[in-house]
Scaffold this active site. Structure first.
Site, mmCIF file in Angstrom:
data_model
loop_
_atom_site.group_PDB
_atom_site.id
_atom_site.type_symbol
_atom_site.label_atom_id
_atom_site.label_comp_id
_atom_site.label_asym_id
_atom_site.label_seq_id
_atom_site.Cartn_x
_atom_site.Cartn_y
_atom_site.Cartn_z
ATOM 1 N N ARG A 117 16.278 94.827 98.533
ATOM 2 C CA ARG A 117 15.243 94.097 98.466
ATOM 3 C C ARG A 117 13.895 94.795 98.669
ATOM 4 N NH1 ARG A 117 18.218 89.583 100.496
ATOM 5 N NH2 ARG A 117 19.146 88.420 98.545
ATOM 6 N N LYS A 139 3.052 101.006 89.617
ATOM 7 C CA LYS A 139 4.079 100.543 88.656
ATOM 8 C C LYS A 139 5.166 101.426 88.677
ATOM 9 C CE LYS A 139 1.094 99.043 84.770
ATOM 10 N NZ LYS A 139 0.308 99.214 83.467
ATOM 11 N N GLU A 181 -4.930 112.329 80.389
ATOM 12 C CA GLU A 181 -5.327 110.804 81.059
ATOM 13 C C GLU A 181 -6.577 110.963 81.658
ATOM 14 O OE1 GLU A 181 -4.000 108.120 81.374
ATOM 15 O OE2 GLU A 181 -1.825 108.330 80.420
ATOM 16 N N LYS A 230 -9.217 104.930 89.600
ATOM 17 C CA LYS A 230 -8.169 104.067 89.612
ATOM 18 C C LYS A 230 -7.672 103.126 90.571
ATOM 19 C CE LYS A 230 -3.501 103.454 88.023
ATOM 20 N NZ LYS A 230 -2.186 103.789 87.506
ATOM 21 N N GLU A 240 -2.204 93.756 86.089
ATOM 22 C CA GLU A 240 -2.476 93.970 84.793
ATOM 23 C C GLU A 240 -2.861 92.701 84.062
ATOM 24 O OE1 GLU A 240 -0.771 97.386 82.856
ATOM 25 O OE2 GLU A 240 -1.554 96.496 81.004
ATOM 26 N N ARG A 244 -7.159 95.951 84.641
ATOM 27 C CA ARG A 244 -6.060 97.238 84.335
ATOM 28 C C ARG A 244 -5.859 97.492 82.972
ATOM 29 N NH1 ARG A 244 -1.340 98.536 88.874
ATOM 30 N NH2 ARG A 244 -0.910 100.246 87.793
ATOM 31 N N ASN A 248 -5.068 101.299 79.506
ATOM 32 C CA ASN A 248 -4.514 101.462 78.366
ATOM 33 C C ASN A 248 -5.100 102.278 77.030
ATOM 34 O OD1 ASN A 248 -1.997 100.590 79.383
ATOM 35 N ND2 ASN A 248 -2.778 98.528 78.815
ATOM 36 N N HIS A 251 -3.916 104.159 74.517
ATOM 37 C CA HIS A 251 -2.351 104.105 74.741
ATOM 38 C C HIS A 251 -1.513 103.245 73.349
ATOM 39 C CE1 HIS A 251 -3.155 106.039 78.244
ATOM 40 N NE2 HIS A 251 -1.877 106.003 78.863
ATOM 41 N N HIS A 255 1.113 105.243 72.175
ATOM 42 C CA HIS A 255 2.733 104.890 72.387
ATOM 43 C C HIS A 255 3.481 104.874 71.066
ATOM 44 C CE1 HIS A 255 1.965 102.902 76.562
ATOM 45 N NE2 HIS A 255 2.398 104.100 76.685
ATOM 46 N N HIS A 268 2.975 112.979 76.557
ATOM 47 C CA HIS A 268 2.091 111.726 76.401
ATOM 48 C C HIS A 268 0.654 112.034 76.151
ATOM 49 C CE1 HIS A 268 1.366 107.723 77.969
ATOM 50 N NE2 HIS A 268 0.626 108.164 78.738
HETATM 51 N N1 GLY Z 1 -0.800 104.086 83.823
HETATM 52 C C1 GLY Z 1 -1.470 102.694 83.478
HETATM 53 C C2 GLY Z 1 -1.453 101.860 84.821
HETATM 54 O O1 GLY Z 1 -1.076 102.020 85.826
HETATM 55 O O2 GLY Z 1 -1.890 100.883 84.776
#
Ligand code: GLY
Length: 358
Positions: A117, A139, A181, A230, A240, A244, A248, A251, A255, A268
């Site tokens: 956990r 993430k 990025e 960030k 998000e 947040r 994107n 993206h 993507h 990427h």
């Molecule tokens: N890579 C985008 C984020 O961390 O939200």
């Protein structure tokens, strides 16, 4: 040494992001500083293990070597990492450490978030992309046949330890994927509402030579700016729910390029850069920005000499974008430029896309 704090208020959790260029052989010692004498399992990129395995000094018994490539971020490797953790008899006092790029950080972080956990996770990103983006903000994920990052969690690490010496391991293309990025941050800087005004686009234009030389001081300053931007975003919106989403930028279309080319043809960062260019085109068609800003963006991006990507069939691209996990299935969510270094979210129908891109 630069030390930045990430403070996630809802979790009452603060963790450091350290940026330095110390000797790589000191890595174990640095990991131990964040653990209270506990054991740890290292998930390490095969490339980094080959280049720095001796200096890092981890034994076969304590490291899980992950082959490189997005397709390694799969359920089978996740299961193997958990089995490895059980074999090492890791307990809740112990930790999982990731040493590698975004793939390693994502799968190791997900394993750490689910083993018993949740046990401590230390992320040591070795690619520019992981340093400036994926290692910060919690993430974690693995991919499935349905797409990228389908199974995952938000799980903040105990510490992120960046050593810019690792960036020397990157070839030109892999280094540039991180710059994709970085450039994204330049175009969203104002939305991030950081305490300082960095003028990242100016920093990039003035330091381009030293950036391509991977000069340690320049790189640590550049990473510091991106990480501060960030942090400013994820501290305000960890999960998000709103802000947040600006991360994107580039993206949605990016993507789709990765998906249509089966994650094989473009990196990427290359796909994100194409996505940024597409967002600028779309914003101009919608009269959201004037041509001067579009020309500025095109010229700015040209300086970084990314591989050109040819156009794709827009009907197919729209279908892919509609199945993105962030789409409602009817319209496509785009983050578009609205002014210098500012962006906003727009819902755009596939019909509109087809009409303006024919
Ligand atoms: N890579 C985008 C984020 O961390 O939200």
């Amino acid at each position: 040494m630069i030390s930045l704090d990430v403070n996630i208020k809802e979790l009452k959790k603060t963790y450091p992001v350290i940026i330095e260029w110390d000797e790589i052989r000191l890595t174990r010692q640095k990991i131990n500083n964040y653990l209270n004498g506990g054991k740890f399992l290292v998930v390490i990129s095969q490339k980094i293990d080959k280049l720095y395995g001796k200096e890092l000094g981890f034994t076969k018994e304590e490291k899980f070597v992950l082959k490189d490539g997005e397709h390694e971020k799969n359920f089978e490797n996740y299961r193997k990492i958990l089995n490895f953790a059980q074999k090492l008899k890791l307990t809740r006092k112990d930790a999982i450490v990731a040493i590698g790029g975004g793939v390693v950080g994502d799968i190791a972080g997900f394993a750490a978030s689910t083993y018993m956990r949740g046990i401590d996770f230390i992320n040591i990103p070795t690619t520019l992309l992981a340093c400036v983006d994926s290692s910060v903000g919690g993430k974690t994920a693995i991919d499935t046949s349905l797409g990228k990052n389908i199974i995952g969690s938000f799980y903040q690490p105990k510490a992120v330890l960046i050593n810019t010496n690792f960036l020397k391991s990157l070839n030109d293309r892999d280094f540039k994927t991180g710059l994709g990025e970085v450039i994204k941050y330049a175009f969203i800087e104002k939305n991030c509402k950081a305490e300082e005004d960095f003028n990242l686009s100016n920093f990039l234009s003035s330091n381009i030579q030293k950036i391509f030389e991977k000069d340690n001081l320049t790189m640590s300053n550049l990473i510091q700016i991106c990480v501060k931007l960030k942090i400013s975003v994820v501290e305000k919106d960890e999960k998000e729910a709103g802000l947040r989403k600006i991360l994107n930028f580039g993206h949605t279309y990016g993507h789709a390029i990765e998906k249509i080319t089966r994650y094989k043809k473009y990196t990427h960062g290359e796909a994100v850069i194409e996505g940024i260019k597409f967002a600028f085109k779309l914003a101009m068609k919608k009269n959201i920005i004037d041509k001067n800003y579009k020309f500025f963006a095109d010229d700015f991006i040209k300086n970084f000499r990314f591989n050109e990507i040819s156009a794709f069939n827009m009907k197919k691209m729209s279908e892919i974008m509609l199945t993105d996990k962030k789409s409602n299935g009817k319209t496509i969510t785009f983050i578009l430029p609205i002014n210098y270094f500012s962006v906003e979210e727009f819902e755009i129908s596939p019909e509109y896309l087809l009409s303006v891109t024919e």
